[in-house]
Structure formats: C-alpha cells, structure tokens
Design a protein around this motif. Structure first.
Motif, PDB file in Angstrom:
ATOM      1  N   THR A  54       0.797  -1.228   0.000  1.00  0.00           N
ATOM      2  CA  THR A  54       0.000   0.000   0.000  1.00  0.00           C
ATOM      3  C   THR A  54       0.824   1.270   0.000  1.00  0.00           C
ATOM      4  O   THR A  54       0.264   2.349  -0.162  1.00  0.00           O
ATOM      5  CB  THR A  54      -0.924   0.043   1.231  1.00  0.00           C
ATOM      6  N   GLY A  55       2.125   1.157   0.221  1.00  0.00           N
ATOM      7  CA  GLY A  55       2.937   2.363   0.354  1.00  0.00           C
ATOM      8  C   GLY A  55       2.678   3.011   1.699  1.00  0.00           C
ATOM      9  O   GLY A  55       2.185   2.385   2.626  1.00  0.00           O
ATOM     10  N   ASN A  56       3.009   4.278   1.805  1.00  0.00           N
ATOM     11  CA  ASN A  56       2.822   5.002   3.053  1.00  0.00           C
ATOM     12  C   ASN A  56       1.359   5.411   3.177  1.00  0.00           C
ATOM     13  O   ASN A  56       0.915   6.380   2.570  1.00  0.00           O
ATOM     14  CB  ASN A  56       3.726   6.234   3.078  1.00  0.00           C
ATOM     15  N   ALA A  57       0.614   4.658   3.964  1.00  0.00           N
ATOM     16  CA  ALA A  57      -0.814   4.928   4.136  1.00  0.00           C
ATOM     17  C   ALA A  57      -1.089   5.734   5.401  1.00  0.00           C
ATOM     18  O   ALA A  57      -2.241   5.940   5.759  1.00  0.00           O
ATOM     19  CB  ALA A  57      -1.581   3.610   4.166  1.00  0.00           C
ATOM     20  N   ALA A  83      -2.163   7.239   8.618  1.00  0.00           N
ATOM     21  CA  ALA A  83      -3.112   6.844   9.662  1.00  0.00           C
ATOM     22  C   ALA A  83      -3.939   5.620   9.296  1.00  0.00           C
ATOM     23  O   ALA A  83      -4.481   4.952  10.166  1.00  0.00           O
ATOM     24  CB  ALA A  83      -4.037   8.014   9.984  1.00  0.00           C
ATOM     25  N   ALA A  84      -4.045   5.304   8.020  1.00  0.00           N
ATOM     26  CA  ALA A  84      -4.836   4.143   7.597  1.00  0.00           C
ATOM     27  C   ALA A  84      -4.077   2.825   7.751  1.00  0.00           C
ATOM     28  O   ALA A  84      -4.652   1.759   7.550  1.00  0.00           O
ATOM     29  CB  ALA A  84      -5.277   4.311   6.153  1.00  0.00           C
ATOM     30  N   THR A  85      -2.811   2.879   8.114  1.00  0.00           N
ATOM     31  CA  THR A  85      -2.009   1.661   8.205  1.00  0.00           C
ATOM     32  C   THR A  85      -2.558   0.672   9.224  1.00  0.00           C
ATOM     33  O   THR A  85      -2.637  -0.522   8.950  1.00  0.00           O
ATOM     34  CB  THR A  85      -0.552   2.011   8.540  1.00  0.00           C
ATOM     35  N   LEU A  86      -2.958   1.141  10.397  1.00  0.00           N
ATOM     36  CA  LEU A  86      -3.434   0.209  11.428  1.00  0.00           C
ATOM     37  C   LEU A  86      -4.706  -0.518  11.001  1.00  0.00           C
ATOM     38  O   LEU A  86      -4.777  -1.744  11.117  1.00  0.00           O
ATOM     39  CB  LEU A  86      -3.616   0.932  12.764  1.00  0.00           C
ATOM     40  N   PRO A  87      -5.730   0.166  10.483  1.00  0.00           N
ATOM     41  CA  PRO A  87      -6.898  -0.581  10.000  1.00  0.00           C
ATOM     42  C   PRO A  87      -6.559  -1.533   8.859  1.00  0.00           C
ATOM     43  O   PRO A  87      -7.130  -2.624   8.766  1.00  0.00           O
ATOM     44  CB  PRO A  87      -7.877   0.509   9.542  1.00  0.00           C
ATOM     45  N   LEU A  88      -5.637  -1.133   7.989  1.00  0.00           N
ATOM     46  CA  LEU A  88      -5.225  -2.027   6.901  1.00  0.00           C
ATOM     47  C   LEU A  88      -4.570  -3.287   7.452  1.00  0.00           C
ATOM     48  O   LEU A  88      -4.810  -4.393   6.959  1.00  0.00           O
ATOM     49  CB  LEU A  88      -4.255  -1.315   5.950  1.00  0.00           C
ATOM     50  N   GLN A  89      -3.731  -3.132   8.476  1.00  0.00           N
ATOM     51  CA  GLN A  89      -3.085  -4.296   9.082  1.00  0.00           C
ATOM     52  C   GLN A  89      -4.101  -5.205   9.760  1.00  0.00           C
ATOM     53  O   GLN A  89      -4.008  -6.427   9.661  1.00  0.00           O
ATOM     54  CB  GLN A  89      -2.020  -3.853  10.083  1.00  0.00           C
ATOM     55  N   LEU A  90      -5.073  -4.626  10.449  1.00  0.00           N
ATOM     56  CA  LEU A  90      -6.110  -5.438  11.085  1.00  0.00           C
ATOM     57  C   LEU A  90      -6.927  -6.188  10.034  1.00  0.00           C
ATOM     58  O   LEU A  90      -7.206  -7.384  10.197  1.00  0.00           O
ATOM     59  CB  LEU A  90      -7.020  -4.561  11.949  1.00  0.00           C
ATOM     60  N   ALA A  91      -7.294  -5.525   8.959  1.00  0.00           N
ATOM     61  CA  ALA A  91      -8.055  -6.176   7.888  1.00  0.00           C
ATOM     62  C   ALA A  91      -7.242  -7.299   7.260  1.00  0.00           C
ATOM     63  O   ALA A  91      -7.778  -8.383   6.974  1.00  0.00           O
ATOM     64  CB  ALA A  91      -8.464  -5.162   6.826  1.00  0.00           C
ATOM     65  N   GLN A  92      -5.947  -7.079   7.056  1.00  0.00           N
ATOM     66  CA  GLN A  92      -5.086  -8.112   6.481  1.00  0.00           C
ATOM     67  C   GLN A  92      -4.971  -9.302   7.432  1.00  0.00           C
ATOM     68  O   GLN A  92      -5.010 -10.455   7.002  1.00  0.00           O
ATOM     69  CB  GLN A  92      -3.696  -7.555   6.168  1.00  0.00           C
ATOM     70  N   ALA A  93      -4.840  -9.043   8.726  1.00  0.00           N
ATOM     71  CA  ALA A  93      -4.748 -10.123   9.713  1.00  0.00           C
ATOM     72  C   ALA A  93      -6.021 -10.963   9.730  1.00  0.00           C
ATOM     73  O   ALA A  93      -5.963 -12.190   9.815  1.00  0.00           O
ATOM     74  CB  ALA A  93      -4.477  -9.545  11.098  1.00  0.00           C
TER      75      ALA A  93
END
Length: 60
Positions: free
Chosen positions: A15-18, A20-30
């Motif tokens: 995703t590149g540098n996302a 503030a959205a990085t944490l929700p993206l990581q949770l969704a990926q998990a």
C-alpha cells in the motif's frame, strides 16, 4: 522488544505510506489471513510526524 517477526503484518510493500490508515489495513489483512481471532490481544503501535508515537493494546 523481542517480538517474533512472524507476528508483524507488513502493509508498506502493498500500500505504500498509508499514514493513519495503516493500522486498519493491518487489522483487515490479519483477519483476511486468519491470523486474528475473537479474544486475541493486539498491540497497535503508531508513529506520527516529528517525535510522537503511541501504543494501544486491545482485545479483538
């Protein structure tokens, strides 16, 4: 911190540098990878511009 690298969900390569959205993206990926189940404890670590950061523990 003695954290097993297998417990980290990398998002930057996809995703590149996302920011503030990085944490929700990581949770969704998990969840998608079935690495996160109800009752799991999750540590969220966030950094912001400058020298600020935060850690939050949550029960999924």
């Amino acid at each position: 911190m003695d954290i097993d690298p297998a417990q980290i969900i990398p998002t930057f390569p996809h995703t590149g540098n996302a920011a503030a959205a990085t944490l929700p993206l990581q949770l969704a990926q998990a969840v998608h990878d079935r690495r996160l189940s109800p009752g799991d404890t999750v540590a969220l670590f966030g950094l912001a511009g400058g020298a600020s950061g935060a850690v939050m523990l949550l029960r999924w």
